[in-house]
Design an enzyme around this catalytic site. Sequence first.
Site, PDB file in Angstrom:
ATOM      1  N   ARG A  55       0.827  -1.218   0.000  1.00 27.10           N
ATOM      2  CA  ARG A  55       0.000   0.000   0.000  1.00 27.10           C
ATOM      3  C   ARG A  55       0.857   1.263   0.000  1.00 27.10           C
ATOM      4  NH1 ARG A  55      -2.053   2.141   4.429  1.00 27.10           N
ATOM      5  NH2 ARG A  55      -2.236   0.160   5.516  1.00 27.10           N
ATOM      6  N   TYR A 115     -15.372  17.533 -15.549  1.00 27.67           N
ATOM      7  CA  TYR A 115     -15.856  16.155 -15.533  1.00 27.67           C
ATOM      8  C   TYR A 115     -16.882  15.993 -14.405  1.00 27.67           C
ATOM      9  CZ  TYR A 115     -15.432  11.039 -15.478  1.00 27.67           C
ATOM     10  OH  TYR A 115     -15.680   9.690 -15.524  1.00 27.67           O
ATOM     11  N   ASP A 187      -6.538  18.834 -14.577  1.00 24.87           N
ATOM     12  CA  ASP A 187      -6.844  17.492 -15.062  1.00 24.87           C
ATOM     13  C   ASP A 187      -6.506  17.499 -16.552  1.00 24.87           C
ATOM     14  OD1 ASP A 187      -8.070  15.250 -16.210  1.00 24.87           O
ATOM     15  OD2 ASP A 187      -9.737  15.261 -14.793  1.00 24.87           O
ATOM     16  N   LYS A 212      -7.686   6.380 -19.682  1.00 23.80           N
ATOM     17  CA  LYS A 212      -7.942   6.893 -21.022  1.00 23.80           C
ATOM     18  C   LYS A 212      -6.678   6.737 -21.875  1.00 23.80           C
ATOM     19  CE  LYS A 212     -11.719   7.819 -18.835  1.00 23.80           C
ATOM     20  NZ  LYS A 212     -11.980   9.074 -18.165  1.00 23.80           N
TER      21      LYS A 212
HETATM   22  C1  LIG Z   1     -12.503   9.496 -16.866  1.00 22.49           C
HETATM   23  C2  LIG Z   1     -12.113  10.822 -16.311  1.00 22.49           C
HETATM   24  C3  LIG Z   1     -11.882  10.984 -14.927  1.00 22.49           C
HETATM   25  C4  LIG Z   1     -12.089   9.871 -13.939  1.00 22.49           C
HETATM   26  O1  LIG Z   1     -11.183   8.851 -14.157  1.00 22.49           O
HETATM   27  P1  LIG Z   1     -11.472   7.315 -13.772  1.00 22.49           P
HETATM   28  O2  LIG Z   1     -10.249   6.642 -14.234  1.00 22.49           O
HETATM   29  O3  LIG Z   1     -12.739   6.903 -14.486  1.00 22.49           O
HETATM   30  O4  LIG Z   1     -11.651   7.286 -12.289  1.00 22.49           O
HETATM   31  C5  LIG Z   1     -11.481  12.226 -14.487  1.00 22.49           C
HETATM   32  N1  LIG Z   1     -11.310  13.261 -15.347  1.00 22.49           N
HETATM   33  C6  LIG Z   1     -11.534  13.144 -16.659  1.00 22.49           C
HETATM   34  C7  LIG Z   1     -11.348  14.313 -17.549  1.00 22.49           C
HETATM   35  C8  LIG Z   1     -11.947  11.927 -17.199  1.00 22.49           C
HETATM   36  O5  LIG Z   1     -12.177  11.809 -18.524  1.00 22.49           O
END
Ligand SMILES: *Cc1c(COP(=O)(O)O)cnc(C)c1O
Length: 411
Positions: A55, A115, A187, A212
Site C-alpha cells: 500500500r 468532468y 486534469d 484513457k
Molecule cells: C474518466 C475521467 C476521470 C475519472 O477517471 P477514472 O479513471 O474513471 O476514475 C477524471 N477526469 C476526466 C477528464 C476523465 O475523462
Amino acid sequence: MDLTTLAVHAGERAVPPSERPVSTPIYASSTFVPASAGALDQIAAGAAPGYMYGRYAQPTATALETAVLALETAGAAGAPAVCLSFASGMAALHAAILASGVSRGDVVLCAEEIYGATLALLRDLLAPLGLQLATAPVMDAAALAAALQRRPRLLIAEAISNPLLRVPDLSALAQAAHAAGAKLLVDATFATPLLCRPLSLGADFSVHSATKYIAGHGDTVAGVVTAAAAEAAGLAAARKLAGGVLAPFEAWLTLRGVKTLPLRVRRQCESAAEIAAELAHWPEIEAVHYPGLASHPDHAVARRQFSAQPGARTTAQDCALYGGVLAFALRGAGRDQVFAFLNRLQLCLHATSLGDVQSLISYPVISSHREVSPRQRQRLGIGENLLRLSVGLEAPADLLADLRQALAALD
Ligand SMILES: *Cc1c(COP(=O)(O)O)cnc(C)c1O
C-alpha cells in the site's frame, strides 16, 4: 522442511538474475523482506528508498510512475517533481485535492465545465466535510477574477474540457490562482503529456485518468498525479492512508500503454483533425467542435499551448496537435434521432470513456452530463443533438464511412 513449509517458500525471493528483464514484471507481492532490520527502519523513516508494504509503494507501480514523470517533466527546467499512481482517475483527483492542503472552511474553486464525477466528488463527498465549493467559467477572465476574490485554496480546471473541448490558457490560470493564494490542479486527461505538461505552465498538480490515453487499450482503470516535489509528502500520505493504490497488474498494463502513447496520440490527433475538417463540410452536421479548427474559440490558445514548449523534444513542435477528441451536432436531431444514429454505427463504439485504440462515441446528455440540469446544459452549449467522438487508431476513411452510413438515421 515440511512440504507445507516448502509449498509456501520454495522458489520465492530468488536472487535477482543478472540478465535484467526488458520489461518490468508484475510484482504481485503485498509485502517486502528488508535486507536487515536496520534497513527496514531506514525505509520506514523515509531516510532510504525501498519497499516495505504494497500500500506504500511497489516496484511495478514505481516503474510506471517513473515513466509518467519522465513524460510530464520532459523539457522542463528541472524543478524536482514526483509522480504517484492510483487505482483510478478519481482516486488520483481525490488524493491531489487532499494533498493540496485544503481543510474545513476553505473554498475550492472549480471550472464550470468539469468532468461530472469531479464536481460530484467535491459536492457530495468533500463539501459535507466542510469544504466550500464554488464554480466559475474559467474561460471568462473577468468572471474568474471575480470568483478568485473569495480567496480559494485550490483552483481545479481541465486542460481540454469535455465535451466542447475548450482550452484555457493554463499559464494565465496559474498566475491568477497563485496571485489569489490558490494552488492550481489541472486534469490533463484529454491532453496527455504529449500536448501539454501542466507543471511547466505553472500548475501545482497534473492529474490524469490513465484509464484513457495513457493506458489506452480499454483494458484497465488507473490514475496518476504529478506534482512539485514540495507536494510529495502530502500526496504519499493521501495514497497510503486513503489506500487508493494501483494494483501490480493494472500498473503493468498501464506501463505497457505508456510505451506507445506518443505514437498513438500523434496518430489519433492527426485522424481527429482529418475527421473534424471533413465533418465541417457535411450538411447534416450543424457544428463541429475541435480546437484544431480555426472556427474553434480557443484555436489560438491551443496552437500556442500544445506546440513548442521550451526544450521539449518529443512533442508537437513541428506541427501542433489538438487532441484526439472532437464533438459534433447532428442538424435538427432530437433524442430519438440521436439514438437511431448511435444504434446504426458499426465501427464507432457507443461506450463511455475515451482515448482508447478503438473509436468511442458518447452522447453527453445521457452520460457525462446526465446529472446537469437542461437549463445549465443549454447555458454550457451542450445540446440534445451533440455527440462526442474519441478517435481511435482505425483508418479515418473507415470511420468517416461509418458516420456517413449512420446519418441515414436522420432521414
Ligand atoms: C474518466 C475521467 C476521470 C475519472 O477517471 P477514472 O479513471 O474513471 O476514475 C477524471 N477526469 C476526466 C477528464 C476523465 O475523462
